[in-house]
Design an enzyme around this catalytic site. Structure first.
Site, PDB file in Angstrom:
ATOM      1  N   ASN A   5      -9.818 -29.053  -8.073  1.00  0.00           N
ATOM      2  CA  ASN A   5      -8.290 -28.849  -7.880  1.00  0.00           C
ATOM      3  C   ASN A   5      -7.831 -28.766  -6.720  1.00  0.00           C
ATOM      4  O   ASN A   5      -8.149 -27.682  -5.768  1.00  0.00           O
ATOM      5  CB  ASN A   5      -7.627 -27.698  -8.576  1.00  0.00           C
ATOM      6  CG  ASN A   5      -6.300 -27.096  -8.743  1.00  0.00           C
ATOM      7  OD1 ASN A   5      -5.416 -28.186  -8.013  1.00  0.00           O
ATOM      8  ND2 ASN A   5      -5.970 -26.123  -8.675  1.00  0.00           N
ATOM      9  N   TRP A   6      -7.188 -29.661  -6.106  1.00  0.00           N
ATOM     10  CA  TRP A   6      -6.892 -29.959  -4.731  1.00  0.00           C
ATOM     11  C   TRP A   6      -5.620 -29.261  -4.086  1.00  0.00           C
ATOM     12  O   TRP A   6      -5.433 -29.196  -2.944  1.00  0.00           O
ATOM     13  CB  TRP A   6      -7.046 -31.493  -4.272  1.00  0.00           C
ATOM     14  CG  TRP A   6      -8.211 -32.201  -3.783  1.00  0.00           C
ATOM     15  CD1 TRP A   6      -9.527 -31.653  -4.017  1.00  0.00           C
ATOM     16  CD2 TRP A   6      -8.412 -33.455  -3.524  1.00  0.00           C
ATOM     17  NE1 TRP A   6     -10.492 -32.496  -3.787  1.00  0.00           N
ATOM     18  CE2 TRP A   6      -9.876 -33.704  -3.677  1.00  0.00           C
ATOM     19  CE3 TRP A   6      -7.598 -34.579  -3.410  1.00  0.00           C
ATOM     20  CZ2 TRP A   6     -10.353 -34.972  -3.420  1.00  0.00           C
ATOM     21  CZ3 TRP A   6      -8.116 -35.783  -3.104  1.00  0.00           C
ATOM     22  CH2 TRP A   6      -9.714 -35.958  -3.220  1.00  0.00           C
ATOM     23  N   LYS A   7      -5.088 -28.717  -5.169  1.00  0.00           N
ATOM     24  CA  LYS A   7      -3.843 -28.167  -4.923  1.00  0.00           C
ATOM     25  C   LYS A   7      -2.846 -28.861  -4.024  1.00  0.00           C
ATOM     26  O   LYS A   7      -2.840 -30.140  -4.122  1.00  0.00           O
ATOM     27  CB  LYS A   7      -3.885 -26.617  -4.320  1.00  0.00           C
ATOM     28  CG  LYS A   7      -5.034 -25.982  -5.191  1.00  0.00           C
ATOM     29  CD  LYS A   7      -5.147 -24.476  -4.792  1.00  0.00           C
ATOM     30  CE  LYS A   7      -6.375 -23.591  -5.385  1.00  0.00           C
ATOM     31  NZ  LYS A   7      -6.012 -22.321  -5.644  1.00  0.00           N
ATOM     32  N   HIS A  91      -1.711 -23.664 -14.820  1.00  0.00           N
ATOM     33  CA  HIS A  91      -2.577 -23.029 -13.727  1.00  0.00           C
ATOM     34  C   HIS A  91      -1.982 -21.740 -13.261  1.00  0.00           C
ATOM     35  O   HIS A  91      -0.805 -21.741 -13.174  1.00  0.00           O
ATOM     36  CB  HIS A  91      -2.695 -23.984 -12.434  1.00  0.00           C
ATOM     37  CG  HIS A  91      -3.622 -23.705 -11.365  1.00  0.00           C
ATOM     38  ND1 HIS A  91      -3.383 -22.456 -10.455  1.00  0.00           N
ATOM     39  CD2 HIS A  91      -5.047 -23.805 -11.244  1.00  0.00           C
ATOM     40  CE1 HIS A  91      -4.294 -22.323  -9.431  1.00  0.00           C
ATOM     41  NE2 HIS A  91      -5.301 -23.022 -10.195  1.00  0.00           N
ATOM     42  N   GLU A  93      -0.974 -20.533 -10.517  1.00  0.00           N
ATOM     43  CA  GLU A  93      -0.110 -20.739  -9.550  1.00  0.00           C
ATOM     44  C   GLU A  93       1.156 -21.119 -10.167  1.00  0.00           C
ATOM     45  O   GLU A  93       2.162 -20.859  -9.404  1.00  0.00           O
ATOM     46  CB  GLU A  93      -0.643 -21.602  -8.361  1.00  0.00           C
ATOM     47  CG  GLU A  93      -1.875 -20.835  -7.352  1.00  0.00           C
ATOM     48  CD  GLU A  93      -2.862 -21.693  -6.984  1.00  0.00           C
ATOM     49  OE1 GLU A  93      -2.479 -22.952  -6.628  1.00  0.00           O
ATOM     50  OE2 GLU A  93      -3.690 -21.332  -6.391  1.00  0.00           O
ATOM     51  N   GLU A 161      -9.469 -18.682 -15.789  1.00  0.00           N
ATOM     52  CA  GLU A 161      -9.518 -18.632 -14.378  1.00  0.00           C
ATOM     53  C   GLU A 161      -8.843 -17.042 -14.158  1.00  0.00           C
ATOM     54  O   GLU A 161      -7.622 -17.090 -14.116  1.00  0.00           O
ATOM     55  CB  GLU A 161      -8.562 -19.501 -13.670  1.00  0.00           C
ATOM     56  CG  GLU A 161      -9.242 -20.999 -13.768  1.00  0.00           C
ATOM     57  CD  GLU A 161      -8.657 -22.139 -12.614  1.00  0.00           C
ATOM     58  OE1 GLU A 161      -9.695 -22.234 -12.069  1.00  0.00           O
ATOM     59  OE2 GLU A 161      -7.426 -21.896 -12.489  1.00  0.00           O
ATOM     60  N   GLY A 167      -8.997 -17.925  -4.971  1.00  0.00           N
ATOM     61  CA  GLY A 167      -8.584 -18.331  -3.618  1.00  0.00           C
ATOM     62  C   GLY A 167      -8.937 -17.042  -2.834  1.00  0.00           C
ATOM     63  O   GLY A 167      -8.474 -16.794  -1.616  1.00  0.00           O
ATOM     64  N   SER A 207     -12.929 -18.821  -7.041  1.00  0.00           N
ATOM     65  CA  SER A 207     -13.781 -18.746  -5.886  1.00  0.00           C
ATOM     66  C   SER A 207     -15.328 -19.227  -6.302  1.00  0.00           C
ATOM     67  O   SER A 207     -16.097 -18.871  -5.760  1.00  0.00           O
ATOM     68  CB  SER A 207     -14.090 -17.336  -5.614  1.00  0.00           C
ATOM     69  OG  SER A 207     -12.497 -17.039  -4.984  1.00  0.00           O
ATOM     70  N   GLY A 228     -11.193 -24.892  -6.845  1.00  0.00           N
ATOM     71  CA  GLY A 228     -10.239 -25.120  -5.633  1.00  0.00           C
ATOM     72  C   GLY A 228     -10.730 -25.391  -4.283  1.00  0.00           C
ATOM     73  O   GLY A 228     -11.066 -26.470  -4.090  1.00  0.00           O
ATOM     74  N   GLY A 229     -10.723 -24.559  -3.448  1.00  0.00           N
ATOM     75  CA  GLY A 229     -10.992 -24.519  -1.788  1.00  0.00           C
ATOM     76  C   GLY A 229     -12.141 -25.479  -1.736  1.00  0.00           C
ATOM     77  O   GLY A 229     -12.337 -26.295  -0.871  1.00  0.00           O
TER      78      GLY A 229
HETATM   79  C1  PEP Z   1      -8.262 -23.157  -8.675  1.00  0.00           C
HETATM   80  O1  PEP Z   1      -7.436 -23.414  -8.040  1.00  0.00           O
HETATM   81  O2  PEP Z   1      -8.197 -23.320 -10.002  1.00  0.00           O
HETATM   82  C2  PEP Z   1      -9.197 -22.276  -7.948  1.00  0.00           C
HETATM   83  C3  PEP Z   1     -10.310 -21.823  -9.027  1.00  0.00           C
HETATM   84  O3  PEP Z   1      -9.138 -21.955  -6.657  1.00  0.00           O
HETATM   85  P1  PEP Z   1     -10.529 -21.528  -5.923  1.00  0.00           P
HETATM   86  O4  PEP Z   1     -11.885 -22.106  -6.332  1.00  0.00           O
HETATM   87  O5  PEP Z   1     -10.243 -21.735  -4.331  1.00  0.00           O
HETATM   88  O6  PEP Z   1     -10.613 -19.801  -6.340  1.00  0.00           O
END
Ligand code: PEP
Length: 245
Positions: A5-7, A91, A93, A161, A167, A207, A228-229
């Protein structure tokens, strides 16, 4: 399934650079790969000749209507038209920053199916809810809202999640992830029957990094990860994808 997930990162030019740096030589052939880029990057990522065919592309969010006066929104049909095959829905966010409700998640799942997109429905508790012992209550409430929109046929994925792990550098232990996934799997089995429930992949997200991917992917009932990151860097995405082998 390894999903990135590039957000709100990587516009079209940076996405091209990502693909140029992506080497999947060590990633087992059976590993499904998926990227959710920003909407403006979707069409060019799908069409980019250096995108390996096995890297599928999805949209990070859709509106539940097909068209209309919804400034700034993108419909499932529009995403499908430019080549998206998956839609990330609910998600954390979207839920916690933009106030998305369980009811809207359900409407979005219906919209995704209407246009042939596979929904990847996210559920997860906040730290406060975890501390109050409400993990199962919260994730089952979120799942039930989405389940009400599942058709008899059709693929769906879930992503567990925990909000406190997204994040933040904090990761659920493999045991915590397995426990939540087992809770979700039991509800899926009750609602859909054993055979169909077994077809629903449940991803863990929060994470995930190359250093912890293997233990999470090996955990009972964890069928993949949503990253994500660490999915923004092609080398780290490929290392996570090869960790489950
Ligand atoms: C996400 O955006 O779904 C996520 C899990 O982010 P991160 O891996 O950065 O915690």
């Amino acid at each position: 399934m390894i999903a990135g997930n590039w957000k709100m990162h990587l516009g079209p030019a940076e996405a091209r650079t990502f693909l140029e740096g992506l080497s999947l030589g060590d990633v087992p052939a059976q590993q499904e790969l998926l990227i959710f880029p920003p909407s403006v990057t979707l069409a060019s990522l799908v069409a980019d000749p250096s995108r390996p065919a096995r890297v599928q592309v999805g949209i990070q969010n859709i509106h539940w209507e097909d068209q209309g006066a919804f400034t700034g929104e993108v419909s499932a049909g529009m995403a499908a038209e430019v080549g998206a095959t998956f839609a990330l829905i609910g998600h954390s966010e979207r839920r916690h920053v933009f106030g998305e409700t369980d009811e809207e998640v359900s409407l979005k799942v219906t919209a995704a199916y209407r246009h042939g997109l596979v929904p990847v429905v996210c559920v997860g508790e906040t730290l406060e809810e975890r501390r109050a012992g409400r993990v199962d209550e919260v994730i089952l409430r979120q799942l039930d809202a989405a389940l009400s929109a599942f058709p008899a046929q059709g693929r769906v994925l879930l992503a567990y999640e925990p909000v406190w792990a997204i994040g933040t550098g904090e990761t659920a232990t493999p045991q915590d992830a397995s426990a939540a996934h087992a809770t979700l799997r039991r509800r899926l089995t009750d609602a859909l029957g054993v055979a169909k429930a077994r077809e629903v992949a449940i991803l863990y997200g929060g994470s995930v990094k190359p250093a912890n991917a293997a233990e999470l992917l090996d955990a009972t009932d964890v069928d993949g990860v949503l990253v994500g990151g660490a999915s923004l860097d092609p080398e780290s995405f490929a290392r996570i994808a090869s960790a489950g082998s």
